[in-house]
Design an enzyme around this catalytic site. Structure first.
Site, PDB file in Angstrom:
ATOM      1  N   GLY B  12     -66.076  15.822  18.351  1.00 60.13           N
ATOM      2  CA  GLY B  12     -65.872  17.063  17.613  1.00 60.13           C
ATOM      3  C   GLY B  12     -66.537  16.984  16.262  1.00 60.13           C
ATOM      4  O   GLY B  12     -65.893  16.681  15.265  1.00 60.13           O
ATOM      5  N   GLY B  14     -67.698  18.942  13.830  1.00 63.65           N
ATOM      6  CA  GLY B  14     -67.787  20.077  12.914  1.00 63.65           C
ATOM      7  C   GLY B  14     -67.968  19.560  11.497  1.00 63.65           C
ATOM      8  O   GLY B  14     -68.598  18.518  11.298  1.00 63.65           O
ATOM      9  N   ALA B  15     -67.404  20.236  10.512  1.00 64.59           N
ATOM     10  CA  ALA B  15     -67.588  19.821   9.118  1.00 64.59           C
ATOM     11  C   ALA B  15     -66.967  18.461   8.861  1.00 64.59           C
ATOM     12  O   ALA B  15     -67.599  17.577   8.272  1.00 64.59           O
ATOM     13  CB  ALA B  15     -66.980  20.866   8.182  1.00 64.59           C
ATOM     14  N   GLY B  17     -65.791  16.016  11.113  1.00 66.44           N
ATOM     15  CA  GLY B  17     -66.383  14.957  11.928  1.00 66.44           C
ATOM     16  C   GLY B  17     -67.823  14.678  11.530  1.00 66.44           C
ATOM     17  O   GLY B  17     -68.252  13.516  11.486  1.00 66.44           O
ATOM     18  N   LYS B 191     -47.980  16.975   4.068  1.00 70.88           N
ATOM     19  CA  LYS B 191     -49.158  17.832   4.018  1.00 70.88           C
ATOM     20  C   LYS B 191     -48.817  19.236   4.529  1.00 70.88           C
ATOM     21  O   LYS B 191     -49.352  20.239   4.052  1.00 70.88           O
ATOM     22  CB  LYS B 191     -50.293  17.197   4.846  1.00 70.88           C
ATOM     23  CG  LYS B 191     -51.677  17.717   4.459  1.00 70.88           C
ATOM     24  CD  LYS B 191     -52.817  17.035   5.225  1.00 70.88           C
ATOM     25  CE  LYS B 191     -54.154  17.684   4.856  1.00 70.88           C
ATOM     26  NZ  LYS B 191     -55.229  17.382   5.806  1.00 70.88           N
ATOM     27  N   ASN B 199     -51.908  28.174   4.602  1.00 70.82           N
ATOM     28  CA  ASN B 199     -52.695  28.582   5.763  1.00 70.82           C
ATOM     29  C   ASN B 199     -52.111  29.841   6.392  1.00 70.82           C
ATOM     30  O   ASN B 199     -52.835  30.774   6.719  1.00 70.82           O
ATOM     31  CB  ASN B 199     -52.741  27.465   6.802  1.00 70.82           C
ATOM     32  CG  ASN B 199     -53.859  26.481   6.533  1.00 70.82           C
ATOM     33  OD1 ASN B 199     -55.002  26.726   6.877  1.00 70.82           O
ATOM     34  ND2 ASN B 199     -53.537  25.369   5.896  1.00 70.82           N
ATOM     35  N   GLU B 273     -55.677  27.467  14.192  1.00 72.40           N
ATOM     36  CA  GLU B 273     -54.875  26.327  14.651  1.00 72.40           C
ATOM     37  C   GLU B 273     -53.382  26.651  14.519  1.00 72.40           C
ATOM     38  O   GLU B 273     -52.643  25.959  13.817  1.00 72.40           O
ATOM     39  CB  GLU B 273     -55.264  25.078  13.867  1.00 72.40           C
ATOM     40  CG  GLU B 273     -56.741  24.714  14.078  1.00 72.40           C
ATOM     41  CD  GLU B 273     -57.117  23.372  13.476  1.00 72.40           C
ATOM     42  OE1 GLU B 273     -57.605  22.506  14.234  1.00 72.40           O
ATOM     43  OE2 GLU B 273     -56.912  23.184  12.274  1.00 72.40           O
TER      44      GLU B 273
END
Lengths: 320, 320
Positions: B12, B14-15, B17, B191, B199, B273
């Site tokens: 994966g 993306g940004a 990874g 977190k 979010n 997500e």
């Protein structure tokens, strides 16, 4: 007592005030409209009503309009159709219209409007009405009456009155279905059971009613909010039918892709009626010690949306 | 045991990874990237990393990339940076990379990722990491590392391990700050105290963090949601600092107009997500019998937004 041919003021001639006022004028009632931005257009072109109950026009010579309340005659009946976000104007624009026995009928949304009018002008003057009408203002003086139209009228203090039944007859004689309401407060709360969730969620999510009821997450949210409003109403002494949630859901299924007034305001970047539809019910529920976590969260979400609409942001930045 | 020079798979890219994988490769670690849509561009142009910790490039000959997992070597360490909405692909794309003693480190958001990997591949393999990084994928193979970058790594089963400390040293030797985490679960929940409200509300309202904390209604919503997440964590046996809400608010004030990942997904009409960040914490709170009405409402609101994003609607209508 209302005289046989009362003088009638319409304060706030948007879609609702424009439609009902024009109906009354069409049927030879003595109607005086207080206008602001639409004054010049209506002076020039009169009213154009496109209605499922029959289209009609009022030529400029057939309608009495004013842009300054001080030029209006004192009236026997003042019908308030202002947006509730302008309720801080009551004193200035309702006060000058009153004679000793003038009746004031507010057809505004939500809670707190009769209370405020009663505080300012005396409870004995005040009646409230629920307007079950779907109407849009297409342009200045051009109103589209899309669906429904029934008004239910009741005394602020509750019970029946000769005055309320006379007002009902005035509407009925003007092609507007009108019923009497013995318990205005119960009527207002019943309407809120629908208005709170569909206006609130419609505004926050920018979703029409069909989108909300077609989604399991939407149905869960709507039901949870409705149950809180019903619990508050019952704690405040009103009886709500046991199957009210189901009934509201079924009714909503017949409405198609309906945009609530708050969703429309959001899309048009206009102020929303947050306090009348959400804030006041929330405060009354809190006073009655009914837990309403969903309503509270919805209220805050709508306030955020309202505070961050393009118009609010513009006003905000120009104010700095 | 991890060997001294482990083979590392990035699943994966993306940004997150892409950034971490490229950092490891830049520092001569043996990194193998599994790619999908970006494969051709990176084959042609390699990686371009713009980073506050120093820009760099990896030419096509300096990076090992694959578009089919079956062509990849089995690795000693598999770093999972898939979006959690693709977790149903674990079996297909993580399974073929495993040797008997391969370690799996997930740097994904939210809860439930380690659990799912443990179910499929055995708990003894699994570690989790919190990536405190702000990075965007600007184009295929072009990553902008905007701020922060710290990773905290811990064993799924808790406690310290030689393996976790070796992973930490691998990152540290690659210009990536990395700390060990004795209690991964507590780290994840801490977190979440930030991630759930910012979010969730960011996605529902399409508002950046500064807009949320500058509005009294926003602060009330954020605090109410944070308090529910903290209450759930404490009921589940974790200790949260007493001043956590204030601390998160103050920290957020330093972040400027920050868009949470879910707000970015909303704006890009990509799946959010929802389950990892909201659904799984909600379910764990419910199991622990902690009342979380705000979290529940937020979850449903986000689901509605996710279900009615342009991409979901398109998929929906083409499916009919």
């Amino acid at each position: 007592m209302l005289p046989d041919h009362p003088t009638i003021a319409i304060v706030g001639a948007g879609a609702v005030g424009g439609y009902y006022g024009a109906r009354l004028a069409q049927h030879r009632h003595d109607v005086h409209f207080l206008l602001r931005s639409d004054y010049d257009a209506i002076r020039r072109d009169g009213w154009t009503i496109r209605s499922i109950a029959g289209d009609f026009r009022l030529a400029p010579g057939q309608t009495q309009i004013y842009k300054d309340v001080r030029e209006m005659p004192r009236c026997d009946l003042v019908i308030v159709t202002l947006k509730t976000t302008a309720n801080d104007q009551f004193e200035r624009i309702v006060g000058p219209l009153l004679k000793d026995d003038t009746a004031i009928l507010t057809l505004q949304n939500g809670l707190g409007n009769e209370d405020r009018l009663a505080e300012l002008f005396g409870p004995q003057r005040v009646l409230g009405g629920l307007a079950f009408v779907c109407a849009n203002r297409l342009a200045p003086g051009v109103i589209h009456h899309i669906d429904h139209g029934m008004i239910r009228v009741g005394e602020f203090g509750g019970g029946s009155s000769e005055r309320a039944s006379r007002i009902a007859r005035i509407f009925q004689s003007s092609n507007v279905p009108c019923e009497m309401l013995d318990d205005l407060r119960c009527g207002r709360w019943s309407k809120l059971v629908w208005n709170v969730p569909f206006n609130g969620l419609g505004a926050v999510l920018n979703l029409t009613t069909d989108r909300l009821i077609d989604d399991p997450a939407g149905v869960q949210l709507l039901s949870a909010i409705m149950r809180e409003v019903i619990a508050a109403a019952e704690q405040l002494g009103m009886n709500m039918p046991a199957d009210m949630v189901d009934r509201m859901m079924r009714h909503t299924q017949t409405m198609g892709a309906y945009r609530s007034s708050m969703q429309i305001d959001r899309q048009a970047a206009r102020p929303m009626e947050v306090e009348a539809i959400l804030g006041e019910p929330l405060r009354q529920a809190a006073k009655a010690a009914v837990p309403t976590p969903c309503l509270e969260m919805l209220y805050r979400l709508v306030k955020l949306v309202d505070n961050h609409s393009p118009s609010a942001l513009q006003a905000d930045s120009s104010g700095r």
